[in-house]
Enzyme design. Structure first.
Site, short mmCIF file in Angstrom:
data_model
loop_
_atom_site.label_atom_id
_atom_site.label_comp_id
_atom_site.label_asym_id
_atom_site.label_seq_id
_atom_site.Cartn_x
_atom_site.Cartn_y
_atom_site.Cartn_z
N GLY A 156 0.64 -1.27 -0.23
CA GLY A 156 -0.47 0.17 0.04
C GLY A 156 1.02 1.26 -0.16
N SER A 187 8.77 5.76 -3.12
CA SER A 187 8.71 4.87 -2.36
C SER A 187 8.14 6.11 -1.20
CB SER A 187 10.97 5.41 -1.84
OG SER A 187 10.29 4.80 -0.74
N HIS A 195 4.13 2.44 -7.95
CA HIS A 195 3.43 1.08 -8.69
C HIS A 195 3.19 0.44 -9.19
CE1 HIS A 195 4.11 1.36 -3.37
NE2 HIS A 195 4.17 0.44 -3.69
N GLY A 201 10.00 -3.90 -8.48
CA GLY A 201 10.57 -2.76 -8.93
C GLY A 201 11.54 -2.84 -8.48
#
Ligand code: PAF
Length: 281
Positions: A31, A187, A37, A149
């Site tokens: 999350g 990040s 993402h 990633g």
């Protein structure tokens, strides 16, 4: 977009999708989603896969429990981003759904030397936890491709090894790190940076670029010391500034044109720990 909280319901749904001739792409996350993402979801969608994104803050991969307590939870915003990206399925399990027998009774995997260095050395048990949760999620989702990633370079290698140990045919797709304009790798932890910390955070990437550009021209030990000085001057506490074999992560004392190489940095600034890496070619 369909949201599931129960593993069995998700499995049944994906079973039907597969029997209709679809293949599944999977993006596991904890999350606090950002563009990095979302680029993984887009990579999966581009391949025409039914794309599943999981959001689960896995307690077993946090060796530092205060880090777990601080982990940002932004589920509503995450769901909006996923909807915008065309994600097909979101899996939002609780701990019981992921570890129905308890985490202590769920298989863990041994990653040997891969988990003994760098992140593995700084965060003992971390990759055991990552392997444990991704192993469970792979059992539930059974994807054809898993999208990760490159920012978490060591994690990519560990998960590729996990897929081998589990004898799965799942393809592990490593996607490029998404960066802010100053080079800072995107990040979930970046949102913890104060404004002054954020102003200097791009230095990590600049150090990596300098390690890359001095390949073959300056001994690595000298470049490493320069980077360490630059980072410390701006308030970072570097944990490692390393050069390693890009396949095995065996440490390299100096540049070696005969091996695939990767440079990796982990550094703390205030309460936040940042990591990044770059291929050295
Ligand atoms: O990279 C992450 O967010 C996590 O380590 C992962 C792969 C979702 C496992 O919890």
């Amino acid at each position: 977009m369909v949201v599931f909280r129960k593993s069995a319901e998700l499995s049944d749904y994906l079973h039907i999708k597969r029997s209709e001739g679809n293949s599944i792409g999977f993006v596991p996350t904890m999350g606090a989603l950002h563009k990095g993402h979302i680029s993984l979801v887009e990579a999966s969608k581009k391949r025409g896969l039914i794309t599943v994104c999981s959001i689960f803050v896995n307690p077993t991969q946090f060796n530092d429990k205060s880090d777990l307590a601080k982990y940002p939870v932004t589920t509503e915003a995450d769901l909006e981003l996923l909807l915008g990206a065309g994600c097909d399925v979101v899996f939002l399990p609780d701990e019981k759904e992921v570890y129905p027998q308890g985490a202590e009774n769920t298989p863990v995997y041994d990653f040997g030397s891969l988990e003994a260095v760098l992140e593995g050395a700084m965060r003992p048990g971390h990759f055991r936890g990552v392997g444990q949760v991704v192993g469970r999620l792979l059992e539930i989702v059974q994807p054809q491709a898993l999208f990760l990633g490159r920012k978490d370079y060591q994690q990519c290698l560990v998960i590729a090894d996990l897929v081998k140990q589990m004898h799965l045919a799942t393809e592990v797709v490593r996607c490029d790190t998404r960066r802010e304009p100053d080079g800072l790798a995107m990040s979930s932890r970046n949102r913890r940076l104060t404004e002054p910390q954020r102003t200097v955070a791009g230095l990590i990437y600049q150090c990596l670029v300098s390690i890359q550009s001095k390949n073959g021209a300056t001994p690595f030990a000298i470049v490493q010391k320069e980077c360490d000085d630059i980072l410390r001057k701006k308030g970072f506490e570097p944990e490692y500034i390393a050069l390693a074999n890009a396949d095995t992560l065996s440490p390299l004392a100096n540049y070696d044109a005969a091996q695939p190489m990767v440079a990796l940095i982990a550094a703390r600034i205030g309460d936040t720990r940042l990591i990044d890496n770059i291929a050295v070619v």
